[in-house]
Design an enzyme around this catalytic site. Structure first.
Site, PDB file in Angstrom:
ATOM      1  N   HIS A 124       0.876  -1.180   0.000  1.00  0.00           N
ATOM      2  CA  HIS A 124       0.000   0.000   0.000  1.00  0.00           C
ATOM      3  C   HIS A 124       0.909   1.226   0.000  1.00  0.00           C
ATOM      4  O   HIS A 124       2.023   1.182   0.527  1.00  0.00           O
ATOM      5  CB  HIS A 124      -0.845  -0.049   1.283  1.00  0.00           C
ATOM      6  CG  HIS A 124      -1.892   1.004   1.408  1.00  0.00           C
ATOM      7  ND1 HIS A 124      -1.607   2.284   1.830  1.00  0.00           N
ATOM      8  CD2 HIS A 124      -3.237   0.960   1.207  1.00  0.00           C
ATOM      9  CE1 HIS A 124      -2.734   2.984   1.886  1.00  0.00           C
ATOM     10  NE2 HIS A 124      -3.735   2.209   1.502  1.00  0.00           N
ATOM     11  N   ASP A 201       3.206  -4.756   8.082  1.00  0.00           N
ATOM     12  CA  ASP A 201       1.993  -3.952   7.947  1.00  0.00           C
ATOM     13  C   ASP A 201       0.801  -4.914   8.031  1.00  0.00           C
ATOM     14  O   ASP A 201       0.486  -5.613   7.064  1.00  0.00           O
ATOM     15  CB  ASP A 201       2.028  -3.204   6.603  1.00  0.00           C
ATOM     16  CG  ASP A 201       0.707  -2.511   6.295  1.00  0.00           C
ATOM     17  OD1 ASP A 201      -0.249  -2.643   7.089  1.00  0.00           O
ATOM     18  OD2 ASP A 201       0.635  -1.831   5.253  1.00  0.00           O
ATOM     19  N   GLN A 204      -4.417  -5.271   6.896  1.00  0.00           N
ATOM     20  CA  GLN A 204      -5.432  -6.175   6.321  1.00  0.00           C
ATOM     21  C   GLN A 204      -5.417  -7.551   6.962  1.00  0.00           C
ATOM     22  O   GLN A 204      -6.197  -8.417   6.574  1.00  0.00           O
ATOM     23  CB  GLN A 204      -5.189  -6.345   4.810  1.00  0.00           C
ATOM     24  CG  GLN A 204      -5.356  -5.094   4.001  1.00  0.00           C
ATOM     25  CD  GLN A 204      -6.795  -4.592   3.962  1.00  0.00           C
ATOM     26  OE1 GLN A 204      -7.739  -5.335   4.235  1.00  0.00           O
ATOM     27  NE2 GLN A 204      -6.965  -3.327   3.626  1.00  0.00           N
TER      28      GLN A 204
HETATM   29  N1  7TS Z   1      -1.648  -0.768   4.665  1.00  0.00           N
HETATM   30  C1  7TS Z   1      -2.549  -1.551   4.059  1.00  0.00           C
HETATM   31  C2  7TS Z   1      -2.172  -2.934   3.623  1.00  0.00           C
HETATM   32  C3  7TS Z   1      -3.837  -1.064   3.828  1.00  0.00           C
HETATM   33  O1  7TS Z   1      -4.729  -1.849   3.224  1.00  0.00           O
HETATM   34  C4  7TS Z   1      -4.167   0.240   4.242  1.00  0.00           C
HETATM   35  C5  7TS Z   1      -5.515   0.851   3.953  1.00  0.00           C
HETATM   36  C6  7TS Z   1      -3.199   0.985   4.917  1.00  0.00           C
HETATM   37  C7  7TS Z   1      -1.942   0.460   5.096  1.00  0.00           C
HETATM   38  C8  7TS Z   1      -3.494   2.349   5.462  1.00  0.00           C
HETATM   39  O2  7TS Z   1      -4.369   2.229   6.556  1.00  0.00           O
HETATM   40  P1  7TS Z   1      -4.995   3.520   7.242  1.00  0.00           P
HETATM   41  O3  7TS Z   1      -5.990   2.963   8.215  1.00  0.00           O
HETATM   42  O4  7TS Z   1      -3.877   4.254   7.901  1.00  0.00           O
HETATM   43  O5  7TS Z   1      -5.631   4.302   6.145  1.00  0.00           O
HETATM   44  N2  7TS Z   1      -6.198   0.267   2.867  1.00  0.00           N
HETATM   45  C9  7TS Z   1      -7.330   0.731   2.297  1.00  0.00           C
HETATM   46  C10 7TS Z   1      -7.973   0.068   1.257  1.00  0.00           C
HETATM   47  O6  7TS Z   1      -7.608  -0.999   0.772  1.00  0.00           O
HETATM   48  N3  7TS Z   1      -9.061   0.771   0.894  1.00  0.00           N
HETATM   49  O7  7TS Z   1      -9.131   1.871   1.650  1.00  0.00           O
HETATM   50  C11 7TS Z   1      -8.046   1.858   2.537  1.00  0.00           C
END
Ligand code: 7TS
Length: 407
Positions: A124, A201, A204
């Site tokens: 991501h 990370d 997910q």
């Molecule tokens: N890493 C992964 C693997 C993610 O899927 C996401 C967000 C993040 C980091 C960032 O997380 P946050 O809570 O700090 O935003 N993924 C997604 C998605 O797949 N659709 O919307 C957000």
């Protein structure tokens, strides 16, 4: 712990999520964010209406009680991850902030020109851009492990990239764009073999698989509450205690100091060291409620239900002509990215929305993954334990509708 084992359980679980009984809603965007069980909303409401106060500073009862709730939430997270100590659990705004914290603190203190950071080709943007920034600031180099055609990581290439120059490996546990589950234990072992630190990370992963950070032996593990049935605005950085206390603060201000004079400030130890300012008190408390809820459902049930949903959806999609699934690794979580020949993913999203089906269309903040698979975007359905095979039938009907209207 309650044992759930019949289809009545699914009805009961769905009733825990008030939004799911809204007329016609088919919610399949769980990788973006999950819906909230009533107990989480109730916990926030009770705290805000009856128990609200600041933490760590008031001598009055409301504040002391709020501090107890906040700190016992840290213990709930510790137990959830099986961390050694509550000092290893730092509350952040989310996964993104947790990675930025490590990148800025560890990166700037411990990396120098010529050092290397390894990530994978399925990260991501939150696990790419902070490292690029650190590389720019320090002269370190970013190395990327390529992917196989099914979306699995090429472990032999990873091994080739590892060397005594590798100082950090930062990899996703479960890919948001492909669903691939990475062999994180093996990744940690190999990285430690060359003396590198490892950040996983888990944004997910934590909603799909049990995580034991001691068994995994990773140096950092990060995730967000809002993808784990909890409130927005909260996430976790797990880090090994000794190392956290050797890392410089990321943000400075109140609550993270030991003593301040105009000449010199000394810093508190972890976790306070990394929690400057008034945190998201209510949301942290609601987050602990979400974790307790997930623990009541249990990962046996979650994994059984989600693998059933993924297998069912995959089988249905494989029968459709003109539809390609992107991400077919043998180890997969319940994410189904797909494209329909001749139809733009954003149009798929719109047609689905007309049918009451919420999916995500776009690059999923993983543009390099899109490039690797030769597409600008995909449509993505992602399942949680509260989804049903009937909802997948609706999704399949939605695909057929797209083909009728647009292909
Ligand atoms: N890493 C992964 C693997 C993610 O899927 C996401 C967000 C993040 C980091 C960032 O997380 P946050 O809570 O700090 O935003 N993924 C997604 C998605 O797949 N659709 O919307 C957000």
């Amino acid at each position: 712990m309650t044992v759930l084992n019949s289809s009545n359980d699914l009805d009961r679980i769905r009733r825990d999520f008030p939004v799911l009984s809204q007329n016609g809603l088919v919610y399949l965007d769980n990788a973006a964010t999950t819906q909230k069980p009533r107990c989480v909303a109730d916990r926030l409401y009770k705290f805000y209406t009856e128990e609200y106060g600041t933490i760590h500073r008031g001598v009055y009862q409301l504040s002391q009680q709020a501090t107890d709730f906040y700190e016992s939430s840290r213990e709930t997270v510790r137990g959830f991850l099986n961390a050694r100590s509550i000092s290893e659990v730092i509350f952040t705004k989310g996964t993104t902030e947790a990675i930025n914290l490590v990148a800025n603190s560890f990166g700037r203190a411990f990396l120098k020109a010529g050092d290397e950071i390894i990530i994978s080709g399925m990260e991501h943007h939150a696990n790419i851009v902070p490292w690029q920034q650190v590389c720019e600031a320090t002269g370190a180099l970013l190395r990327v492990v390529p992917l196989q055609d099914d979306g699995a990581i090429l472990m032999s290439d990873f091994q080739k990239l590892l060397s005594d120059r590798t100082k950090l490996v930062s990899m996703v546990h479960v890919s948001n764009a492909l669903g691939t589950v990475n062999p994180v234990s093996e990744i940690v072992k190999l990285a430690h073999g060359v003396g590198a630190k490892v950040l996983i990370d888990g944004a997910q992963a934590v909603s799909h698989v049990p995580v034991d950070v001691q068994a995994l032996d990773c140096d950092f593990y990060v995730f967000s509450s809002h993808k784990l049935y909890g409130p927005t605005g909260v996430g976790v950085l797990y880090g090994k205690e000794d190392f956290l206390n050797r890392m410089p603060p990321y943000q400075t201000g109140g609550d993270m100091i030991e003593s301040v004079t105009f000449e010199k400030t000394t810093f508190a130890k972890a976790p306070a060291r990394f929690e400057a300012g008034t945190p998201a008190i209510a949301e942290v408390i609601g987050f602990a409620e979400a974790i307790r809820y997930v623990q009541t459902i249990g990962f046996d049930y979650i994994q059984k239900q989600e693998s059933l949903l993924l297998a069912y959806a995959t089988a249905q999609f494989e029968k459709l002509s003109g539809v390609t699934i992107i991400g077919t690794a043998s180890e997969k979580a319940s994410v189904l990215s797909f494209s329909i020949e001749g139809v733009h993913p954003h149009d798929i999203g719109t047609v689905m929305d007309d049918l009451g089906i919420a999916i995500r269309a776009g690059h999923h903040c993983a543009q390099p993954v899109m490039k690797r698979f030769g597409v600008a975007a995909t449509a993505r359905a992602s399942f949680a334990f509260y989804n049903t095979t009937e909802e997948i039938d609706m999704l399949v009907m939605g695909v057929k509708r797209c083909q009728e209207l647009l292909a």
